[in-house]
Motif scaffolding. Sequence first.
Motif, PDB file in Angstrom:
ATOM      1  N   LYS A  42      34.771  87.278 111.595  1.00 50.19           N
ATOM      2  CA  LYS A  42      36.071  87.691 112.114  1.00 50.19           C
ATOM      3  C   LYS A  42      37.193  87.428 111.107  1.00 50.19           C
ATOM      4  O   LYS A  42      38.146  88.204 111.003  1.00 50.19           O
ATOM      5  CB  LYS A  42      36.375  86.945 113.414  1.00 50.19           C
ATOM      6  CG  LYS A  42      35.556  87.407 114.609  1.00 50.19           C
ATOM      7  CD  LYS A  42      35.910  86.601 115.857  1.00 50.19           C
ATOM      8  CE  LYS A  42      35.134  87.059 117.062  1.00 50.19           C
ATOM      9  NZ  LYS A  42      35.453  86.271 118.281  1.00 50.19           N
ATOM     10  N   TRP A  45      37.977  90.386 121.921  1.00 53.14           N
ATOM     11  CA  TRP A  45      37.772  89.809 120.587  1.00 53.14           C
ATOM     12  C   TRP A  45      37.375  88.331 120.662  1.00 53.14           C
ATOM     13  O   TRP A  45      36.388  87.909 120.052  1.00 53.14           O
ATOM     14  CB  TRP A  45      39.031  89.981 119.753  1.00 53.14           C
ATOM     15  CG  TRP A  45      38.928  89.506 118.330  1.00 53.14           C
ATOM     16  CD1 TRP A  45      39.396  88.340 117.818  1.00 53.14           C
ATOM     17  CD2 TRP A  45      38.314  90.201 117.246  1.00 53.14           C
ATOM     18  NE1 TRP A  45      39.125  88.269 116.470  1.00 53.14           N
ATOM     19  CE2 TRP A  45      38.465  89.398 116.094  1.00 53.14           C
ATOM     20  CE3 TRP A  45      37.659  91.424 117.119  1.00 53.14           C
ATOM     21  CZ2 TRP A  45      37.971  89.762 114.848  1.00 53.14           C
ATOM     22  CZ3 TRP A  45      37.166  91.793 115.878  1.00 53.14           C
ATOM     23  CH2 TRP A  45      37.330  90.970 114.754  1.00 53.14           C
ATOM     24  N   ARG A  94      40.618  93.812 114.532  1.00 49.36           N
ATOM     25  CA  ARG A  94      40.923  92.884 115.621  1.00 49.36           C
ATOM     26  C   ARG A  94      41.755  93.583 116.698  1.00 49.36           C
ATOM     27  O   ARG A  94      41.522  93.402 117.894  1.00 49.36           O
ATOM     28  CB  ARG A  94      41.682  91.674 115.075  1.00 49.36           C
ATOM     29  CG  ARG A  94      42.066  90.659 116.146  1.00 49.36           C
ATOM     30  CD  ARG A  94      42.965  89.566 115.574  1.00 49.36           C
ATOM     31  NE  ARG A  94      43.364  88.645 116.610  1.00 49.36           N
ATOM     32  CZ  ARG A  94      42.728  87.511 116.911  1.00 49.36           C
ATOM     33  NH1 ARG A  94      41.655  87.165 116.214  1.00 49.36           N
ATOM     34  NH2 ARG A  94      43.144  86.725 117.881  1.00 49.36           N
TER      35      ARG A  94
END
Length: 267
Positions: free
Chosen positions: A234, A249, A242
Motif C-alpha cells: 500500500k 482500503w 488508494r
Amino acid sequence: MAYLAGVKKEDLRSLCEDLGLTVTSKMSVIAIRDLIINDANYDEDFTREHLKSIIQNRKIDYEQRMKEIESERAFELENLRLSQPQQSATAHGLGVEKPTIEIQKLLPKFKPQEDDIGLFLTLFERQLSFLKIPKESFVIYLISALPGDIAKLIAREPETLSQDYDHIKNISLKRFKLSADKFRLLFLQHRKSTDSTWKDFYFEVRTYLEGWLTELKIETLEQLKDLIITDQIKKKCPPDYRDHFIDDWSGIISPSELTDKLDSFSS
C-alpha cells in the motif's frame, strides 16, 4: 565487517575513542565504519568483542537510568499524594471530593483527534490508582481531563449514571474508539514526549499496535505476515489507487486480494 552494520552511531564513536581514532561531528555512520576498518592497527576479533562490551555497558547504564527515573517519579507522586489534604467540597454537583490543581496537572489530557480513548483511560486509571484516589472520585477527575464539549456529554447522563465511572468509561470507549487505520498511523508516527519515560513510550506504542491488530482481527502469525506485506504494498501505491479503493482500503489485509485489485485497476 557485518558486525558493524546496524550499530548506533554513538557506539561507533565510543569505539573510535577507545581505539584512539579521531571522529568529527559531521562524519556519517559509513564514514566512521570505514575509519575503523581502514585503520593500520585494525584487528577484527578485538574490535568486535570491544564493541560488544561498549553496547552492553550502554544498555546497562540506560536501564539503570530508567530505574532511577522511575524511582524519582514514584517518589514525587507519593509525596504529592501524602501532601494532599482531604477535600470535602463537592464539584459539579457530583458529591465527590474536589480535584486538586496539583493532581490535575499530573493527569493526561485527552485529545480526540490524536489519542486513543482506550490508552488514555488506561493511563488515567493507572495514575489515579497510584495516587490512591478512590474509584468513586474518578469521574470528577476525568471531567477535568476532558475537553469541555466531551465533559458536557457526561453531564447529560442521568445523575446516578453520571457518577458511575464504569458506565462513563463504556460510553466513552464506544464514542471515541479509533479505527484500524488511525491505530496504524499512531503506531507508525508516535513520538516520545519529553515529560514521559521510555517505558511509557513502549506502553503507548504497544497499545497502538495491539489496537491496530485487534480492529483487523489479526490472530495468527500468517495473518500478521500478510498484514505487514499488504501494508508495504500500500505504501508504494500512487494516491489515485488508494482513492479508487477508499471504501475498503483499510480493511484489505490480504496481499493476494490487494494485488488482484491493483492489477485489475491498472490494466
